[in-house]
Design a protein around this motif. Structure first.
Motif, PDB file in Angstrom:
ATOM      1  N   VAL A  37     -12.655  -1.096  10.226  1.00 55.93           N
ATOM      2  CA  VAL A  37     -11.629  -2.064  10.627  1.00 55.93           C
ATOM      3  C   VAL A  37     -10.279  -1.364  10.558  1.00 55.93           C
ATOM      4  O   VAL A  37      -9.918  -0.790   9.527  1.00 55.93           O
ATOM      5  CB  VAL A  37     -11.639  -3.296   9.695  1.00 55.93           C
ATOM      6  CG1 VAL A  37     -10.561  -4.279  10.108  1.00 55.93           C
ATOM      7  CG2 VAL A  37     -12.995  -3.941   9.684  1.00 55.93           C
ATOM      8  N   TYR A  38      -9.550  -1.400  11.659  1.00 50.61           N
ATOM      9  CA  TYR A  38      -8.250  -0.732  11.747  1.00 50.61           C
ATOM     10  C   TYR A  38      -7.181  -1.553  11.043  1.00 50.61           C
ATOM     11  O   TYR A  38      -7.050  -2.755  11.265  1.00 50.61           O
ATOM     12  CB  TYR A  38      -7.878  -0.522  13.212  1.00 50.61           C
ATOM     13  CG  TYR A  38      -6.505   0.058  13.415  1.00 50.61           C
ATOM     14  CD1 TYR A  38      -6.260   1.396  13.144  1.00 50.61           C
ATOM     15  CD2 TYR A  38      -5.456  -0.719  13.861  1.00 50.61           C
ATOM     16  CE1 TYR A  38      -5.007   1.940  13.314  1.00 50.61           C
ATOM     17  CE2 TYR A  38      -4.197  -0.198  14.046  1.00 50.61           C
ATOM     18  CZ  TYR A  38      -3.976   1.143  13.773  1.00 50.61           C
ATOM     19  OH  TYR A  38      -2.723   1.670  13.943  1.00 50.61           O
ATOM     20  N   HIS A  39      -6.418  -0.868  10.175  1.00 57.17           N
ATOM     21  CA  HIS A  39      -5.248  -1.470   9.529  1.00 57.17           C
ATOM     22  C   HIS A  39      -4.062  -0.560   9.825  1.00 57.17           C
ATOM     23  O   HIS A  39      -4.077   0.609   9.441  1.00 57.17           O
ATOM     24  CB  HIS A  39      -5.435  -1.581   8.012  1.00 57.17           C
ATOM     25  CG  HIS A  39      -6.599  -2.417   7.609  1.00 57.17           C
ATOM     26  ND1 HIS A  39      -6.622  -3.780   7.772  1.00 57.17           N
ATOM     27  CD2 HIS A  39      -7.784  -2.094   7.052  1.00 57.17           C
ATOM     28  CE1 HIS A  39      -7.764  -4.254   7.322  1.00 57.17           C
ATOM     29  NE2 HIS A  39      -8.501  -3.247   6.883  1.00 57.17           N
ATOM     30  N   GLN A  40      -3.055  -1.097  10.484  1.00 56.84           N
ATOM     31  CA  GLN A  40      -1.914  -0.275  10.873  1.00 56.84           C
ATOM     32  C   GLN A  40      -1.209   0.266   9.641  1.00 56.84           C
ATOM     33  O   GLN A  40      -0.870  -0.466   8.716  1.00 56.84           O
ATOM     34  CB  GLN A  40      -0.941  -1.089  11.711  1.00 56.84           C
ATOM     35  CG  GLN A  40       0.159  -0.248  12.308  1.00 56.84           C
ATOM     36  CD  GLN A  40       0.977  -1.015  13.316  1.00 56.84           C
ATOM     37  OE1 GLN A  40       0.677  -2.146  13.647  1.00 56.84           O
ATOM     38  NE2 GLN A  40       2.019  -0.393  13.810  1.00 56.84           N
ATOM     39  N   PRO A  65      -8.577   3.043   7.338  1.00 55.08           N
ATOM     40  CA  PRO A  65      -9.447   1.989   7.868  1.00 55.08           C
ATOM     41  C   PRO A  65     -10.278   1.364   6.754  1.00 55.08           C
ATOM     42  O   PRO A  65     -10.690   2.038   5.809  1.00 55.08           O
ATOM     43  CB  PRO A  65     -10.343   2.707   8.875  1.00 55.08           C
ATOM     44  CG  PRO A  65     -10.034   4.146   8.800  1.00 55.08           C
ATOM     45  CD  PRO A  65      -8.892   4.353   7.889  1.00 55.08           C
ATOM     46  N   GLY A  66     -10.520   0.066   6.888  1.00 49.51           N
ATOM     47  CA  GLY A  66     -11.386  -0.631   5.951  1.00 49.51           C
ATOM     48  C   GLY A  66     -12.812  -0.655   6.484  1.00 49.51           C
ATOM     49  O   GLY A  66     -13.099  -0.141   7.570  1.00 49.51           O
ATOM     50  N   ALA A  92      -2.434   2.206   7.357  1.00 52.86           N
ATOM     51  CA  ALA A  92      -3.296   2.373   6.182  1.00 52.86           C
ATOM     52  C   ALA A  92      -4.629   2.969   6.621  1.00 52.86           C
ATOM     53  O   ALA A  92      -4.925   3.081   7.807  1.00 52.86           O
ATOM     54  CB  ALA A  92      -3.522   1.020   5.498  1.00 52.86           C
ATOM     55  N   ASN A 139     -16.096  -3.086   7.397  1.00 51.94           N
ATOM     56  CA  ASN A 139     -16.636  -4.411   7.639  1.00 51.94           C
ATOM     57  C   ASN A 139     -18.038  -4.430   7.028  1.00 51.94           C
ATOM     58  O   ASN A 139     -18.996  -3.944   7.616  1.00 51.94           O
ATOM     59  CB  ASN A 139     -16.690  -4.701   9.141  1.00 51.94           C
ATOM     60  CG  ASN A 139     -17.137  -6.103   9.440  1.00 51.94           C
ATOM     61  OD1 ASN A 139     -17.865  -6.716   8.670  1.00 51.94           O
ATOM     62  ND2 ASN A 139     -16.710  -6.604  10.572  1.00 51.94           N
TER      63      ASN A 139
END
Length: 108
Positions: free
Chosen positions: A59-62, A66-67, A64, A69
């Motif tokens: 999961v893309y986090h601007q 990536p997380g 930061a 899922n």
């Protein structure tokens, strides 16, 4: 907008999509490709599979890292095992859908 216009648009789009999918296959049967090209193209399904998996697991986090899922990661494990064992697309889809349903049902 009339219903006949919408129907004709849908049919035209379907025909165009069919042409884009079928014509290259028909043309490919008429030619013999070099062995190196065929060997290179044999890796395309693996690359597509890896891209789909990476897109759905991370999961893309601007600004930061990536997380992950976790739902998709947990559901992909039995699907990947099924793919390796059975090599059947239908079996992989069924196992993946059932795994995701169970994960959501159990609330992971």
């Amino acid at each position: 907008m009339s219903n006949s216009y919408v129907l004709m648009t849908i049919l035209a789009c379907g025909f165009a999509l069919w042409l884009l999918k079928v014509v290259p296959l028909i043309l490919a049967k008429a030619f013999r490709f070099p062995k190196l090209l065929v060997q290179f193209l044999s890796f395309v399904p693996i690359a597509i599979f890896a891209a789909i998996i990476a897109e759905n697991i991370f999961v893309y986090h601007q600004g930061a890292w990536p997380g992950i899922n976790w739902e998709n990661l947990l559901a992909s494990v039995p699907a990947v095992v099924t793919a390796v064992v059975s090599k059947s697309l239908l079996a992989v889809v069924i196992v993946g859908v059932v795994a995701m349903a169970l994960i959501r049902l159990l609330g992971f």
